[in-house]
Every structure is written in C-alpha cells, then in structure tokens.
Design a protein around this motif. Structure first.
Motif, PDB file in Angstrom:
ATOM      1  N   ASP A   1      48.664  52.995  36.490  1.00 26.15           N
ATOM      2  CA  ASP A   1      49.071  52.251  35.293  1.00 26.15           C
ATOM      3  C   ASP A   1      47.929  51.371  34.777  1.00 26.15           C
ATOM      4  O   ASP A   1      47.344  50.594  35.544  1.00 26.15           O
ATOM      5  CB  ASP A   1      50.287  51.386  35.611  1.00 26.15           C
ATOM      6  N   PRO A   2      47.614  51.470  33.480  1.00 22.77           N
ATOM      7  CA  PRO A   2      46.482  50.698  32.939  1.00 22.77           C
ATOM      8  C   PRO A   2      46.693  49.188  33.029  1.00 22.77           C
ATOM      9  O   PRO A   2      45.715  48.455  33.223  1.00 22.77           O
ATOM     10  CB  PRO A   2      46.394  51.166  31.482  1.00 22.77           C
ATOM     11  N   THR A   3      47.929  48.743  32.873  1.00 25.24           N
ATOM     12  CA  THR A   3      48.184  47.300  32.993  1.00 25.24           C
ATOM     13  C   THR A   3      47.871  46.812  34.393  1.00 25.24           C
ATOM     14  O   THR A   3      47.277  45.742  34.576  1.00 25.24           O
ATOM     15  CB  THR A   3      49.648  46.997  32.655  1.00 25.24           C
ATOM     16  N   ARG A   4      48.246  47.595  35.404  1.00 23.37           N
ATOM     17  CA  ARG A   4      47.954  47.179  36.777  1.00 23.37           C
ATOM     18  C   ARG A   4      46.453  47.162  37.035  1.00 23.37           C
ATOM     19  O   ARG A   4      45.948  46.292  37.755  1.00 23.37           O
ATOM     20  CB  ARG A   4      48.670  48.104  37.762  1.00 23.37           C
ATOM     21  N   ARG A   5      45.731  48.111  36.467  1.00 20.96           N
ATOM     22  CA  ARG A   5      44.271  48.083  36.647  1.00 20.96           C
ATOM     23  C   ARG A   5      43.673  46.852  35.980  1.00 20.96           C
ATOM     24  O   ARG A   5      42.755  46.232  36.517  1.00 20.96           O
ATOM     25  CB  ARG A   5      43.653  49.370  36.080  1.00 20.96           C
ATOM     26  N   THR A   6      44.205  46.473  34.822  1.00 19.63           N
ATOM     27  CA  THR A   6      43.726  45.252  34.172  1.00 19.63           C
ATOM     28  C   THR A   6      44.019  44.029  35.026  1.00 19.63           C
ATOM     29  O   THR A   6      43.206  43.097  35.097  1.00 19.63           O
ATOM     30  CB  THR A   6      44.396  45.111  32.794  1.00 19.63           C
ATOM     31  N   ILE A   7      45.181  44.017  35.679  1.00 15.90           N
ATOM     32  CA  ILE A   7      45.507  42.898  36.570  1.00 15.90           C
ATOM     33  C   ILE A   7      44.494  42.824  37.714  1.00 15.90           C
ATOM     34  O   ILE A   7      44.026  41.737  38.069  1.00 15.90           O
ATOM     35  CB  ILE A   7      46.948  43.058  37.105  1.00 15.90           C
ATOM     36  N   LEU A   8      44.142  43.972  38.266  1.00 20.79           N
ATOM     37  CA  LEU A   8      43.123  43.970  39.320  1.00 20.79           C
ATOM     38  C   LEU A   8      41.797  43.429  38.784  1.00 20.79           C
ATOM     39  O   LEU A   8      41.114  42.657  39.457  1.00 20.79           O
ATOM     40  CB  LEU A   8      42.936  45.379  39.874  1.00 20.79           C
ATOM     41  N   ASP A   9      41.440  43.849  37.571  1.00 22.48           N
ATOM     42  CA  ASP A   9      40.220  43.316  36.954  1.00 22.48           C
ATOM     43  C   ASP A   9      40.285  41.796  36.876  1.00 22.48           C
ATOM     44  O   ASP A   9      39.321  41.106  37.213  1.00 22.48           O
ATOM     45  CB  ASP A   9      40.056  43.889  35.541  1.00 22.48           C
ATOM     46  N   GLU A  10      41.413  41.300  36.429  1.00 22.12           N
ATOM     47  CA  GLU A  10      41.573  39.865  36.228  1.00 22.12           C
ATOM     48  C   GLU A  10      41.502  39.109  37.553  1.00 22.12           C
ATOM     49  O   GLU A  10      40.877  38.047  37.646  1.00 22.12           O
ATOM     50  CB  GLU A  10      42.910  39.609  35.528  1.00 22.12           C
ATOM     51  N   LEU A  11      42.119  39.689  38.584  1.00 18.94           N
ATOM     52  CA  LEU A  11      42.073  39.035  39.890  1.00 18.94           C
ATOM     53  C   LEU A  11      40.686  39.132  40.520  1.00 18.94           C
ATOM     54  O   LEU A  11      40.291  38.260  41.302  1.00 18.94           O
ATOM     55  CB  LEU A  11      43.112  39.648  40.823  1.00 18.94           C
ATOM     56  N   ALA A  12      39.952  40.183  40.175  1.00 15.95           N
ATOM     57  CA  ALA A  12      38.584  40.281  40.680  1.00 15.95           C
ATOM     58  C   ALA A  12      37.698  39.228  40.020  1.00 15.95           C
ATOM     59  O   ALA A  12      36.805  38.662  40.657  1.00 15.95           O
ATOM     60  CB  ALA A  12      38.032  41.680  40.420  1.00 15.95           C
ATOM     61  N   GLU A  13      37.980  38.975  38.746  1.00 16.24           N
ATOM     62  CA  GLU A  13      37.143  38.015  38.016  1.00 16.24           C
ATOM     63  C   GLU A  13      37.448  36.581  38.438  1.00 16.24           C
ATOM     64  O   GLU A  13      36.524  35.784  38.634  1.00 16.24           O
ATOM     65  CB  GLU A  13      37.376  38.193  36.510  1.00 16.24           C
TER      66      GLU A  13
END
Lengths: 97, 97
Positions: free
Chosen positions: A11-23
């Motif tokens: 899911d693209p939203t979940r990948r964005t969440i991972l991006d956000e948590l990585a940042e």
DNA sequence: TTGTCAGGCAAGCGTCTGCTTGCCTAGGGT
DNA sequence: ACCCTAGGCAAGCAGACGCTTGCCTGACAA
C-alpha cells in the motif's frame, strides 16, 4: 511472516508512513496524521492511519512504546534487509566483518 | 513504478512463480502450471497463472520471448535490487568492482 | 469531579482483486 | 483440408482491503 511484510508494503500510504518514520522517528499517531496531511497532501481520518500502523506493526516494520497516554512509533528496517535476496541472490560483499 | 513492483510481490502465488522462474528459467505457461501443481500443490487454472504472469510482466519482474506458438518466461531480478534501500539505507559495500 | 485529549474497537460500505468459466485466435502436425 | 495445442480475451463472482462513522477507554489538568 514474509507474507505480512510484502502485503504491508503493497500500500502506497503505508510506504509513505515508513518514509515519514524514517525521516523523524518517535512520532505519535496525531503527529503522523498531520504530517501526512501537510507534507504529502493525504487527507485521511485518524483511524485510517491507525489501521495502517497496525498492519505495519503486525509485520514487524514498526515498533511502538507507550508513555502515559502517548504511543510513539519507530521504524524497524531489519525485516527489510534480506527480503529480496530470495531472487537477487545474496549481495556479494554485504555484512563483511 | 515501484507501486507495481510492491503490489506484484504482495501475492504469495506470484512470489512462488518468481521462485520457480529463478530455479528454472525459460518456462512456458503450461510448464509453470504443472510445476506449480506438482511441487507446490497449487491447483489453479491456466488463466489464473496467466493473469499472475501479466502482473509480473507489467511490473518488469518477468520478461518474455515468443517462439512460434510458445512463449517463454524469464525472471528479471533487476527491479528488486535497490527496492528497500529507501528505508535500509544503501548497502555499504554493495557493487564493489 | 468534570473536561479534554490521545488512542482503540467495531460495524458498515464501496472498491479492488484473485479466480473461474466460456469462447476465440494462431501455430504446427497429420 | 482437419485437428490439436499454446495462449489470449472478457464477463462474472466471492472475498479481501481501505476508509469512514460512531462509540468507548484511559491519562492528564482545572
């Protein structure tokens, strides 16, 4: 096991969440909601984000810790490390001691 | 782009197909069907496998070549190589010449 | 205590997806 | 010519998925 990880990443939203948590690690649910809305123009309800986080946590990609009424979320990239080596073969010089 | 790849990997049958193509490249649709049935106990119709192959090909993970009435399928692991580095960071010693 | 704020639980709804069924096209052999 | 085989196209269906809505629990402050 691996199935949960691949499904979570689908899911693209979940990948964005991972991006956000990585940042910026250690975000709460509300922080994630507002940053997804501001930075990524994703207008979703709080529960939607909460459900995505549950999927990511079940897959072992996100770890949480509670403090009082806050719940902080952190990315755990460990399950991702050797995920695709099944088809690419092991990276020849990775994990050199 | 990356979305197609992650979505393609989300299905366990498609991952098994990639395994099978990694083990013995150049299989036709019928070969894949019978090997999925025999080795992996997956009783699926020919069209189901064909649709999975279409998804994998659209994601760039499988490449095909026609010869007469046969169509051979090959795994292309290239799109998988740096797929998760987005969260793991680049593998420190990868691609050393 | 009362009020507020962070988060969780559960039902409901629309859409996507994996699979089947049936029919069709093209290549090769007799 | 005829038939068989490898594969493609399209409609239909049941289940999964993403998201919403509404209500509830627990932690802090006035």
């Amino acid at each position: 096991m691996a199935d949960d990880i691949f499904k979570a990443l689908a899911d693209p939203t979940r990948r964005t969440i991972l991006d956000e948590l990585a940042e910026s690690p250690g975000q709460t649910l509300f922080e994630l909601c507002s940053r997804l809305a501001m930075k990524h123009r994703l207008g979703m309800s709080r529960q939607a984000v909460s459900q995505h986080l549950a999927v990511l946590e079940a897959a072992g990609l996100v770890e949480t810790r509670r403090e009082g009424r806050y719940k902080f979320h952190d990315l755990n990239p460990a399950p991702l490390r050797h995920l695709t080596e099944r088809w690419t073969g092991p990276n020849p010089t990775e994990d050199t001691p």
